[in-house]
Design an enzyme around this catalytic site. Structure first.
Site, PDB file in Angstrom:
ATOM      1  N   CYS A 207      26.146   6.409  42.988  1.00  0.00           N
ATOM      2  CA  CYS A 207      25.196   7.493  43.233  1.00  0.00           C
ATOM      3  C   CYS A 207      23.955   6.979  43.946  1.00  0.00           C
ATOM      4  CB  CYS A 207      24.816   8.157  41.911  1.00  0.00           C
ATOM      5  SG  CYS A 207      23.761   9.609  42.092  1.00  0.00           S
TER       6      CYS A 207
ATOM      7  N   CYS B 104      23.950  12.306  32.934  1.00  0.00           N
ATOM      8  CA  CYS B 104      24.016  13.491  33.793  1.00  0.00           C
ATOM      9  C   CYS B 104      25.437  14.025  33.976  1.00  0.00           C
ATOM     10  CB  CYS B 104      23.408  13.176  35.162  1.00  0.00           C
ATOM     11  SG  CYS B 104      24.169  11.787  36.022  1.00  0.00           S
TER      12      CYS B 104
END
Length: 243
Positions: free
Chosen positions: A129, A239
């Protein structure tokens, strides 16, 4: 004539000087930066990125806040983070941009995570990410839309610039004229592991102002500046848990 105080930061006085030696060192380093002083700060809505923006403003940089909208729902990457990031930008009197990166996050992280587990491997979504979504998206957007070359984040890591002449003689082989990613001073918070595969171009355009601070230093500096997120609970990097 004295240098005017940047908007959103109290005028300098003994009361408003950095609360820690590390904070003073970080502020001094930012004031002495040799390059351009336009920067976009990646704001998650947490205390780390909030202090990063505050230190840059205090050092006289032209700061803009930038938040990537990664998922729908609540949490650090969602509505809660967006609201707190906007509040910090309002407090510091800087512009706040929100970039919708949900489709990129779904494609590069969520889909690849599922595919990895299906193939029997253990993915490292945070590292992927950082490289494929967060830093790439922020730098590309800031450069294209705001003509800003540099970004800063609240990561606990350090970068030794390839232009830092004092270190060149000590770098072996292909380390010469290469940006180096170093661990943060606070080994309990060091995040260099999740940044290990940022390429040279990215490393050359990133600042980590908190790399010389401990988490305790960060809390003290945020409280000293009265930041709205000074006592915000630590993010647990979950997340994807409810995605």
């Amino acid at each position: 004539m004295p240098t005017p105080t940047p908007p959103g930061v109290p005028k300098t006085s003994n009361k408003n000087k950095p609360a820690t030696v590390a904070g003073e060192k970080a502020l001094s380093h930012l004031k002495q930066w040799h390059g351009e002083h336009d920067i976009a700060v990646g704001l998650s809505g947490g205390v780390d990125s909030s202090l990063t923006a505050a230190l840059l403003v205090q050092a006289g940089w032209n700061v803009e806040g930038l938040t990537l909208w990664l998922m729908s729902g609540k949490g650090a990457c969602c509505s809660d983070g967006l609201i707190d990031a906007a509040a910090i930008c309002q407090q510091l009197n800087i512009i706040h941009h929100v970039v919708d990166s949900r489709s990129t996050f779904q494609k590069e992280i969520v889909n690849e995570l599922v595919k990895g587990y299906e193939q029997g491997i253990t993915p490292l979504p945070c590292s992927r990410c950082n490289r494929s979504v967060k830093f790439s998206e922020m730098i590309n957007w800031a450069n294209k839309n705001r003509n800003i070359k540099y970004i800063a984040t609240g990561h606990y890591a350090r970068i030794r610039s390839k232009y830092d002449q004092i270190y060149l003689s000590s770098l072996p082989g292909n380390g010469t004229y290469r940006n180096q990613l170093l661990r943060g001073i606070d080994r309990n918070k060091d995040q260099s592991y999740f940044l290990y595969d940022l390429d040279q171009e990215l490393l050359g355009n990133i600042l980590f102002p908190l790399g010389e601070l401990t988490k305790e230093d960060t809390r003290k500096e945020a409280n000293k500046l009265g930041l709205k997120t000074a006592e915000k609970a630590e993010s647990q990097d979950l997340c994807l848990a409810e995605h």
